[in-house]
Write a protein that holds these residues in place. Structure first.
Motif, short mmCIF file in Angstrom:
data_model
loop_
_atom_site.label_atom_id
_atom_site.label_comp_id
_atom_site.label_asym_id
_atom_site.label_seq_id
_atom_site.Cartn_x
_atom_site.Cartn_y
_atom_site.Cartn_z
N LEU A 45 0.83 -1.20 0.00
CA LEU A 45 0.00 0.00 0.00
C LEU A 45 0.87 1.25 0.00
N ALA A 46 1.90 1.27 0.81
CA ALA A 46 2.79 2.43 0.87
C ALA A 46 3.40 2.72 -0.51
N ALA A 47 3.72 1.67 -1.26
CA ALA A 47 4.31 1.86 -2.58
C ALA A 47 3.34 2.51 -3.57
N ARG A 48 2.07 2.48 -3.27
CA ARG A 48 1.06 3.05 -4.17
C ARG A 48 0.63 4.46 -3.76
N LEU A 49 1.23 4.97 -2.69
CA LEU A 49 0.89 6.30 -2.18
C LEU A 49 2.06 7.25 -2.38
N PRO A 50 1.79 8.56 -2.35
CA PRO A 50 2.90 9.52 -2.40
C PRO A 50 3.84 9.30 -1.20
N GLU A 51 5.10 9.62 -1.39
CA GLU A 51 6.13 9.32 -0.39
C GLU A 51 5.79 9.85 1.00
N THR A 52 5.33 11.08 1.10
CA THR A 52 4.99 11.67 2.40
C THR A 52 4.01 10.80 3.16
N TYR A 53 2.99 10.32 2.48
CA TYR A 53 1.95 9.53 3.13
C TYR A 53 2.40 8.08 3.31
N ALA A 54 3.24 7.60 2.41
CA ALA A 54 3.79 6.26 2.56
C ALA A 54 4.61 6.17 3.84
N LEU A 55 5.40 7.21 4.11
CA LEU A 55 6.22 7.20 5.33
C LEU A 55 5.35 7.20 6.58
N LEU A 56 4.24 7.94 6.56
CA LEU A 56 3.33 7.93 7.70
C LEU A 56 2.74 6.54 7.91
N LEU A 57 2.44 5.88 6.84
CA LEU A 57 1.87 4.53 6.90
C LEU A 57 2.89 3.53 7.42
N LEU A 58 4.15 3.70 7.03
CA LEU A 58 5.19 2.73 7.37
C LEU A 58 5.84 2.94 8.73
N ASN A 59 5.76 4.14 9.30
CA ASN A 59 6.54 4.44 10.49
C ASN A 59 5.75 4.75 11.76
N PRO A 60 4.54 4.26 11.92
CA PRO A 60 3.85 4.54 13.17
C PRO A 60 4.30 3.58 14.27
N LEU A 61 3.95 3.92 15.48
CA LEU A 61 4.13 2.96 16.57
C LEU A 61 3.04 1.91 16.41
N PRO A 62 3.38 0.63 16.54
CA PRO A 62 2.37 -0.41 16.37
C PRO A 62 1.29 -0.28 17.45
N ALA A 63 0.07 -0.56 17.05
CA ALA A 63 -1.05 -0.52 18.00
C ALA A 63 -0.93 -1.67 18.98
N ALA A 64 -1.30 -1.41 20.23
CA ALA A 64 -1.29 -2.45 21.25
C ALA A 64 -2.35 -3.50 20.97
N GLU A 65 -3.46 -3.06 20.40
CA GLU A 65 -4.55 -3.96 20.04
C GLU A 65 -5.30 -3.35 18.86
N PRO A 66 -5.94 -4.18 18.06
CA PRO A 66 -6.67 -3.64 16.92
C PRO A 66 -7.85 -2.78 17.40
N LEU A 67 -8.03 -1.67 16.73
CA LEU A 67 -9.17 -0.81 17.05
C LEU A 67 -10.38 -1.25 16.23
N SER A 68 -11.52 -1.32 16.88
CA SER A 68 -12.75 -1.54 16.14
C SER A 68 -12.97 -0.32 15.26
N PRO A 69 -13.81 -0.42 14.23
CA PRO A 69 -14.08 0.76 13.42
C PRO A 69 -14.56 1.96 14.26
N GLU A 70 -15.38 1.70 15.25
CA GLU A 70 -15.89 2.79 16.10
C GLU A 70 -14.75 3.46 16.87
N ARG A 71 -13.83 2.66 17.39
CA ARG A 71 -12.69 3.24 18.11
C ARG A 71 -11.73 3.94 17.16
#
Length: 129
Positions: A45-71
């Motif tokens: 997915l990151a490869a299909r986005l502009p670099e600025t947004y790809a980096l945001l997608l690739l470099n977050p802190l991993p979530a402790a648990e999956p968020l429901s859509p509502e969360r």
């Protein structure tokens, strides 16, 4: 994909007055999404986005648990000044529908398999069970 093209898509879908508003929504939504995706799908997915947004997608802190859509909606609202859950849904829809178009149906299907049920609606790609 070029940054200008992506932001114009988000701006049109979100009916934002300025590119700045589209950029703010894209940054928050993609950073939150990146915390929930792993492996090849996130990289693809990151490869299909502009670099600025790809980096945001690739470099977050991993979530402790999956968020429901509502969360996910509540978390988005918490990160955007003045946002409510309703405006956050609008922001998420504008960004994730543009992301889904850039990704294509096969990648979106694989991404949705990683996320809790209900994210298909956030991507603007409702699935029938």
């Amino acid at each position: 994909m070029l940054t200008d093209v992506f932001l114009q898509e988000v701006q049109e879908r979100g009916k934002y007055d300025t590119i700045h508003e589209a950029d703010r929504a894209a940054r928050v939504v993609l950073a939150l999404l990146g915390a929930h995706l792993v492996g090849g799908e996130r990289t693809e997915l990151a490869a299909r986005l502009p670099e600025t947004y790809a980096l945001l997608l690739l470099n977050p802190l991993p979530a402790a648990e999956p968020l429901s859509p509502e969360r996910f909606v509540r978390a988005t609202a918490a990160w955007i000044d003045g946002a409510t859950n309703e405006t956050a849904k609008w922001d998420i829809g504008a960004v994730l529908s543009a992301v889904a178009d850039a990704a294509g149906p096969d990648l979106v299907r694989r991404i949705l398999m990683q996320l809790p049920l209900g994210y298909d609606m956030l991507f603007g790609r409702p699935t029938s069970l």
